[in-house]
Write a protein that holds these residues in place. Structure first.
Motif, mmCIF file in Angstrom:
data_model
loop_
_atom_site.group_PDB
_atom_site.id
_atom_site.type_symbol
_atom_site.label_atom_id
_atom_site.label_comp_id
_atom_site.label_asym_id
_atom_site.label_seq_id
_atom_site.Cartn_x
_atom_site.Cartn_y
_atom_site.Cartn_z
ATOM 1 N N THR A 71 11.766 9.830 -8.939
ATOM 2 C CA THR A 71 11.542 8.599 -9.685
ATOM 3 C C THR A 71 11.902 7.431 -8.787
ATOM 4 O OG1 THR A 71 12.060 9.692 -11.778
ATOM 5 C CG2 THR A 71 12.156 7.291 -11.750
ATOM 6 N N PHE A 72 10.976 6.460 -8.703
ATOM 7 C CA PHE A 72 11.174 5.296 -7.843
ATOM 8 C C PHE A 72 11.028 4.023 -8.658
ATOM 9 C CE2 PHE A 72 9.343 8.687 -5.295
ATOM 10 C CZ PHE A 72 10.274 8.780 -4.276
ATOM 11 N N ASN A 73 11.995 3.130 -8.504
ATOM 12 C CA ASN A 73 11.927 1.806 -9.088
ATOM 13 C C ASN A 73 11.280 0.913 -8.031
ATOM 14 O OD1 ASN A 73 12.489 -0.855 -9.906
ATOM 15 N ND2 ASN A 73 14.283 -0.174 -11.033
ATOM 16 N N LEU A 74 10.229 0.195 -8.372
ATOM 17 C CA LEU A 74 9.488 -0.573 -7.380
ATOM 18 C C LEU A 74 10.243 -1.781 -6.836
ATOM 19 C CD1 LEU A 74 5.855 -0.350 -8.735
ATOM 20 C CD2 LEU A 74 6.945 0.920 -6.894
ATOM 21 N N GLU A 75 11.386 -2.083 -7.399
ATOM 22 C CA GLU A 75 12.182 -3.165 -6.847
ATOM 23 C C GLU A 75 12.960 -2.703 -5.621
ATOM 24 O OE1 GLU A 75 14.308 -4.539 -10.267
ATOM 25 O OE2 GLU A 75 12.496 -5.347 -11.177
ATOM 26 N N GLU A 76 12.882 -1.392 -5.322
ATOM 27 C CA GLU A 76 13.469 -0.840 -4.105
ATOM 28 C C GLU A 76 12.365 -0.703 -3.061
ATOM 29 O OE1 GLU A 76 15.173 2.832 -5.385
ATOM 30 O OE2 GLU A 76 16.400 1.865 -6.891
ATOM 31 N N ASP A 77 12.722 -0.498 -1.803
ATOM 32 C CA ASP A 77 11.737 -0.477 -0.730
ATOM 33 C C ASP A 77 11.241 0.899 -0.326
ATOM 34 O OD1 ASP A 77 13.351 -3.242 0.954
ATOM 35 O OD2 ASP A 77 11.726 -3.243 -0.485
ATOM 36 N N ILE A 78 11.661 1.965 -0.989
ATOM 37 C CA ILE A 78 11.296 3.321 -0.574
ATOM 38 C C ILE A 78 9.810 3.577 -0.777
ATOM 39 C CG2 ILE A 78 11.641 5.769 -1.073
ATOM 40 C CD1 ILE A 78 14.529 5.065 -1.807
ATOM 41 N N LEU A 79 9.271 3.140 -1.896
ATOM 42 C CA LEU A 79 7.875 3.364 -2.243
ATOM 43 C C LEU A 79 7.250 2.028 -2.601
ATOM 44 C CD1 LEU A 79 6.311 6.181 -4.160
ATOM 45 C CD2 LEU A 79 6.096 3.936 -5.207
ATOM 46 N N SER A 80 5.994 1.811 -2.223
ATOM 47 C CA SER A 80 5.338 0.546 -2.549
ATOM 48 C C SER A 80 4.046 0.796 -3.306
ATOM 49 C CB SER A 80 5.051 -0.252 -1.282
ATOM 50 O OG SER A 80 4.079 0.399 -0.483
ATOM 51 N N VAL A 81 3.711 -0.154 -4.151
ATOM 52 C CA VAL A 81 2.435 -0.185 -4.847
ATOM 53 C C VAL A 81 1.872 -1.575 -4.617
ATOM 54 C CG1 VAL A 81 1.263 -0.072 -7.087
ATOM 55 C CG2 VAL A 81 3.179 1.456 -6.613
ATOM 56 N N GLU A 82 0.596 -1.643 -4.224
ATOM 57 C CA GLU A 82 -0.013 -2.942 -3.993
ATOM 58 C C GLU A 82 -1.495 -2.897 -4.311
ATOM 59 O OE1 GLU A 82 0.592 -3.962 0.120
ATOM 60 O OE2 GLU A 82 -0.266 -2.099 0.823
ATOM 61 N N TYR A 83 -2.024 -4.078 -4.620
ATOM 62 C CA TYR A 83 -3.447 -4.231 -4.871
ATOM 63 C C TYR A 83 -4.066 -4.930 -3.670
ATOM 64 C CZ TYR A 83 -7.774 -6.301 -6.469
ATOM 65 O OH TYR A 83 -9.085 -6.692 -6.552
ATOM 66 N N LEU A 84 -5.153 -4.362 -3.142
ATOM 67 C CA LEU A 84 -5.885 -4.967 -2.036
ATOM 68 C C LEU A 84 -7.329 -5.160 -2.459
ATOM 69 C CD1 LEU A 84 -3.609 -2.973 -0.609
ATOM 70 C CD2 LEU A 84 -4.682 -3.909 1.403
ATOM 71 N N GLU A 85 -7.903 -6.289 -2.049
ATOM 72 C CA GLU A 85 -9.299 -6.591 -2.344
ATOM 73 C C GLU A 85 -10.001 -6.953 -1.048
ATOM 74 O OE1 GLU A 85 -11.973 -9.680 -4.986
ATOM 75 O OE2 GLU A 85 -9.833 -9.550 -5.345
ATOM 76 N N PHE A 86 -11.250 -6.504 -0.905
ATOM 77 C CA PHE A 86 -12.027 -6.706 0.309
ATOM 78 C C PHE A 86 -13.371 -7.357 -0.003
ATOM 79 C CE2 PHE A 86 -9.056 -3.327 0.968
ATOM 80 C CZ PHE A 86 -8.567 -3.540 2.240
ATOM 81 N N ASP A 87 -14.063 -7.801 1.039
ATOM 82 C CA ASP A 87 -15.345 -8.474 0.871
ATOM 83 C C ASP A 87 -16.524 -7.507 0.762
ATOM 84 O OD1 ASP A 87 -15.333 -7.605 3.512
ATOM 85 O OD2 ASP A 87 -16.299 -9.413 4.292
ATOM 86 N N GLN A 88 -16.275 -6.216 0.866
ATOM 87 C CA GLN A 88 -17.337 -5.218 0.745
ATOM 88 C C GLN A 88 -16.746 -3.904 0.239
ATOM 89 O OE1 GLN A 88 -18.823 -3.502 4.508
ATOM 90 N NE2 GLN A 88 -17.418 -4.919 5.539
ATOM 91 N N ASP A 89 -17.619 -2.982 -0.104
ATOM 92 C CA ASP A 89 -17.199 -1.662 -0.576
ATOM 93 C C ASP A 89 -16.458 -0.948 0.557
ATOM 94 O OD1 ASP A 89 -16.949 0.993 -1.411
ATOM 95 O OD2 ASP A 89 -18.991 1.119 -2.162
ATOM 96 N N VAL A 101 -19.692 -0.242 10.961
ATOM 97 C CA VAL A 101 -19.939 -1.173 12.071
ATOM 98 C C VAL A 101 -19.244 -2.497 11.799
ATOM 99 C CG1 VAL A 101 -21.739 -2.424 13.320
ATOM 100 C CG2 VAL A 101 -22.114 -0.055 12.622
ATOM 101 N N ARG A 102 -19.377 -3.002 10.583
ATOM 102 C CA ARG A 102 -18.720 -4.259 10.203
ATOM 103 C C ARG A 102 -17.431 -3.924 9.459
ATOM 104 N NH1 ARG A 102 -18.890 -7.196 5.531
ATOM 105 N NH2 ARG A 102 -18.106 -9.299 5.755
ATOM 106 N N ARG A 103 -16.331 -4.311 10.032
ATOM 107 C CA ARG A 103 -15.032 -4.018 9.419
ATOM 108 C C ARG A 103 -14.843 -4.855 8.156
ATOM 109 N NH1 ARG A 103 -9.128 -3.989 12.286
ATOM 110 N NH2 ARG A 103 -8.041 -3.395 10.405
ATOM 111 N N PRO A 104 -14.395 -4.235 7.051
ATOM 112 C CA PRO A 104 -14.163 -4.994 5.817
ATOM 113 C C PRO A 104 -13.095 -6.069 6.026
ATOM 114 C CG PRO A 104 -14.086 -2.634 5.392
ATOM 115 C CD PRO A 104 -14.113 -2.814 6.874
ATOM 116 N N LYS A 105 -13.315 -7.224 5.440
ATOM 117 C CA LYS A 105 -12.354 -8.332 5.537
ATOM 118 C C LYS A 105 -11.453 -8.297 4.303
ATOM 119 C CE LYS A 105 -12.030 -13.324 5.682
ATOM 120 N NZ LYS A 105 -12.766 -14.584 5.516
ATOM 121 N N GLU A 106 -10.149 -8.272 4.544
ATOM 122 C CA GLU A 106 -9.183 -8.269 3.440
ATOM 123 C C GLU A 106 -9.124 -9.658 2.828
ATOM 124 O OE1 GLU A 106 -4.446 -7.993 3.187
ATOM 125 O OE2 GLU A 106 -5.363 -6.211 4.096
ATOM 126 N N LEU A 107 -9.382 -9.754 1.528
ATOM 127 C CA LEU A 107 -9.365 -11.033 0.826
ATOM 128 C C LEU A 107 -8.012 -11.329 0.203
ATOM 129 C CD1 LEU A 107 -12.837 -10.803 -0.961
ATOM 130 C CD2 LEU A 107 -12.282 -11.942 1.201
#
Length: 167
Positions: A71-89, A101-107
Protein backbone atom coordinates in the motif's frame (compact mmCIF):
# COMPACT_ATOMS: atom_id res chain seq x y z
CA UNK A 1 -43.04 -23.35 -9.11
CA UNK A 2 -41.64 -20.06 -7.78
CA UNK A 3 -43.64 -18.89 -4.81
CA UNK A 4 -43.19 -15.36 -3.41
CA UNK A 5 -41.59 -16.89 -0.31
CA UNK A 6 -39.01 -18.82 -2.43
CA UNK A 7 -38.14 -15.68 -4.37
CA UNK A 8 -37.74 -13.72 -1.12
CA UNK A 9 -35.46 -16.40 0.39
CA UNK A 10 -33.38 -16.48 -2.79
CA UNK A 11 -33.08 -12.67 -2.64
CA UNK A 12 -31.87 -12.84 0.99
CA UNK A 13 -29.29 -15.52 0.17
CA UNK A 14 -27.94 -13.58 -2.80
CA UNK A 15 -27.84 -10.35 -0.78
CA UNK A 16 -25.85 -12.07 1.97
CA UNK A 17 -23.25 -13.28 -0.57
CA UNK A 18 -22.73 -9.89 -2.20
CA UNK A 19 -19.88 -7.88 -0.64
CA UNK A 20 -20.75 -4.36 0.44
CA UNK A 21 -19.72 -1.69 -2.11
CA UNK A 22 -17.11 -0.26 0.29
CA UNK A 23 -14.93 -3.37 -0.25
CA UNK A 24 -14.50 -2.69 -3.97
CA UNK A 25 -13.22 0.57 -5.43
CA UNK A 26 -15.59 2.51 -7.64
CA UNK A 27 -15.23 2.10 -11.36
CA UNK A 28 -14.27 5.74 -11.84
CA UNK A 29 -11.75 5.66 -14.64
CA UNK A 30 -12.39 9.35 -15.37
CA UNK A 31 -11.17 10.04 -18.94
CA UNK A 32 -8.94 6.93 -18.92
CA UNK A 33 -11.11 4.51 -20.87
CA UNK A 34 -8.56 3.41 -23.47
CA UNK A 35 -6.33 0.36 -23.44
CA UNK A 36 -3.88 -0.54 -20.69
CA UNK A 37 -0.22 -1.48 -20.94
CA UNK A 38 2.50 -2.36 -18.47
CA UNK A 39 6.20 -2.99 -18.73
CA UNK A 40 9.65 -2.61 -17.14
CA UNK A 41 10.17 -1.57 -13.54
CA UNK A 42 6.64 -1.30 -12.20
CA UNK A 43 5.08 0.78 -14.91
CA UNK A 44 1.36 0.67 -15.73
CA UNK A 45 -0.40 2.88 -18.28
CA UNK A 46 -4.11 3.54 -18.74
CA UNK A 47 -4.77 5.46 -21.94
CA UNK A 48 -7.45 7.96 -22.79
CA UNK A 49 -9.88 6.81 -25.46
CA UNK A 50 -8.09 8.93 -28.10
CA UNK A 51 -4.68 7.51 -27.16
CA UNK A 52 -3.21 11.02 -26.84
CA UNK A 53 -2.92 10.87 -23.06
CA UNK A 54 -2.40 8.40 -20.29
CA UNK A 55 -2.31 7.85 -16.57
CA UNK A 56 1.08 6.43 -15.58
CA UNK A 57 1.66 4.48 -12.36
CA UNK A 58 5.40 4.11 -11.79
CA UNK A 59 7.83 2.72 -9.25
CA UNK A 60 11.37 1.40 -9.52
CA UNK A 61 10.68 -2.15 -8.37
CA UNK A 62 14.38 -2.78 -7.82
CA UNK A 63 14.87 0.18 -5.45
CA UNK A 64 11.94 -0.91 -3.25
CA UNK A 65 11.32 -4.55 -2.36
CA UNK A 66 7.72 -5.45 -3.10
CA UNK A 67 5.74 -7.84 -0.91
CA UNK A 68 2.64 -9.79 -1.81
CA UNK A 69 0.45 -6.90 -0.58
CA UNK A 70 1.71 -3.29 -0.84
CA UNK A 71 0.00 0.00 0.00
CA UNK A 72 1.40 3.37 -1.07
CA UNK A 73 0.26 6.83 -0.06
CA UNK A 74 0.90 9.16 -3.00
CA UNK A 75 2.13 11.91 -0.73
CA UNK A 76 5.29 9.79 -0.36
CA UNK A 77 7.91 9.50 -3.12
CA UNK A 78 8.15 5.70 -3.46
CA UNK A 79 5.44 5.40 -6.12
CA UNK A 80 4.13 8.06 -8.50
CA UNK A 81 0.95 8.53 -10.48
CA UNK A 82 0.77 11.19 -13.16
CA UNK A 83 -1.29 12.26 -16.14
CA UNK A 84 0.52 13.01 -19.41
CA UNK A 85 -1.01 14.43 -22.57
CA UNK A 86 0.57 14.54 -26.04
CA UNK A 87 -0.12 16.16 -29.41
CA UNK A 88 -0.70 12.80 -31.13
CA UNK A 89 -1.67 9.20 -30.45
CA UNK A 90 1.15 7.62 -28.42
CA UNK A 91 -0.50 4.27 -27.64
CA UNK A 92 1.76 2.34 -30.03
CA UNK A 93 4.93 3.68 -28.38
CA UNK A 94 4.19 2.52 -24.82
CA UNK A 95 6.40 -0.34 -23.65
CA UNK A 96 7.88 -0.49 -27.14
CA UNK A 97 11.43 0.11 -28.36
CA UNK A 98 10.15 1.28 -31.75
CA UNK A 99 9.50 5.03 -32.12
CA UNK A 100 7.59 6.89 -34.81
CA UNK A 101 9.34 9.19 -37.26
CA UNK A 102 7.80 12.24 -35.58
CA UNK A 103 8.30 12.15 -31.84
CA UNK A 104 5.14 12.99 -29.84
CA UNK A 105 5.27 16.40 -28.15
CA UNK A 106 4.36 16.40 -24.46
CA UNK A 107 1.66 19.02 -23.84
CA UNK A 108 1.23 18.57 -20.11
CA UNK A 109 2.32 16.46 -17.16
CA UNK A 110 0.27 16.59 -13.97
CA UNK A 111 1.31 14.52 -10.92
CA UNK A 112 -1.30 13.14 -8.55
CA UNK A 113 -1.57 15.18 -5.37
CA UNK A 114 -3.01 12.51 -3.09
CA UNK A 115 -4.61 9.10 -2.95
CA UNK A 116 -3.73 5.51 -2.22
CA UNK A 117 -2.40 2.83 -4.57
CA UNK A 118 -2.43 -0.84 -3.62
CA UNK A 119 -0.32 -3.34 -5.52
CA UNK A 120 -0.84 -7.04 -4.95
CA UNK A 121 0.46 -10.23 -6.50
CA UNK A 122 -0.01 -13.92 -5.91
CA UNK A 123 2.73 -16.10 -4.37
CA UNK A 124 3.85 -17.38 -7.79
CA UNK A 125 4.25 -13.85 -9.13
CA UNK A 126 6.12 -12.79 -5.99
CA UNK A 127 8.66 -15.55 -6.70
CA UNK A 128 8.96 -14.43 -10.35
CA UNK A 129 9.50 -10.82 -9.18
CA UNK A 130 12.25 -11.96 -6.78
CA UNK A 131 13.94 -13.85 -9.64
CA UNK A 132 13.91 -10.68 -11.76
CA UNK A 133 11.63 -12.00 -14.49
CA UNK A 134 8.25 -10.83 -15.77
CA UNK A 135 5.45 -11.05 -13.18
CA UNK A 136 1.82 -9.90 -12.86
CA UNK A 137 0.25 -7.45 -10.43
CA UNK A 138 -3.19 -6.17 -9.55
CA UNK A 139 -3.31 -2.41 -9.05
CA UNK A 140 -6.05 -0.59 -7.13
CA UNK A 141 -6.27 3.20 -7.14
CA UNK A 142 -8.38 4.79 -4.42
CA UNK A 143 -9.26 8.50 -4.39
CA UNK A 144 -6.30 9.52 -6.58
CA UNK A 145 -6.59 13.28 -7.04
CA UNK A 146 -5.13 14.93 -10.14
CA UNK A 147 -5.56 18.64 -10.82
CA UNK A 148 -7.83 19.21 -13.80
CA UNK A 149 -9.93 16.08 -13.31
CA UNK A 150 -13.44 16.61 -12.00
CA UNK A 151 -13.35 13.73 -9.52
CA UNK A 152 -10.72 11.56 -7.84
CA UNK A 153 -9.97 8.29 -9.64
CA UNK A 154 -10.81 4.95 -8.03
CA UNK A 155 -10.46 1.75 -10.04
CA UNK A 156 -8.83 -1.69 -10.26
CA UNK A 157 -6.52 -3.15 -12.93
CA UNK A 158 -5.90 -6.88 -12.82
CA UNK A 159 -3.15 -9.06 -14.21
CA UNK A 160 -0.83 -6.29 -15.42
CA UNK A 161 2.44 -7.80 -16.70
CA UNK A 162 5.52 -6.10 -15.28
CA UNK A 163 9.02 -6.63 -16.59
CA UNK A 164 11.09 -6.11 -19.69
CA UNK A 165 9.29 -7.64 -22.63
CA UNK A 166 10.66 -7.96 -26.17
CA UNK A 167 9.33 -5.39 -28.60
Amino acid sequence: MNSPRSVFILFLVLSACTPPPSQEPELNFGPFTGTTASCGHLQVFVLTQSGTGYLRIFMDDQAYQLKQENTFNLEEDILSVEYLEFDQDISHTLCNDVMTVRRPKELQRVPAKSGVVRIAMGPEDLELYRKGVTYRVNVVLTDVLIDGLAEPLSFRLEGMAVGWLPG
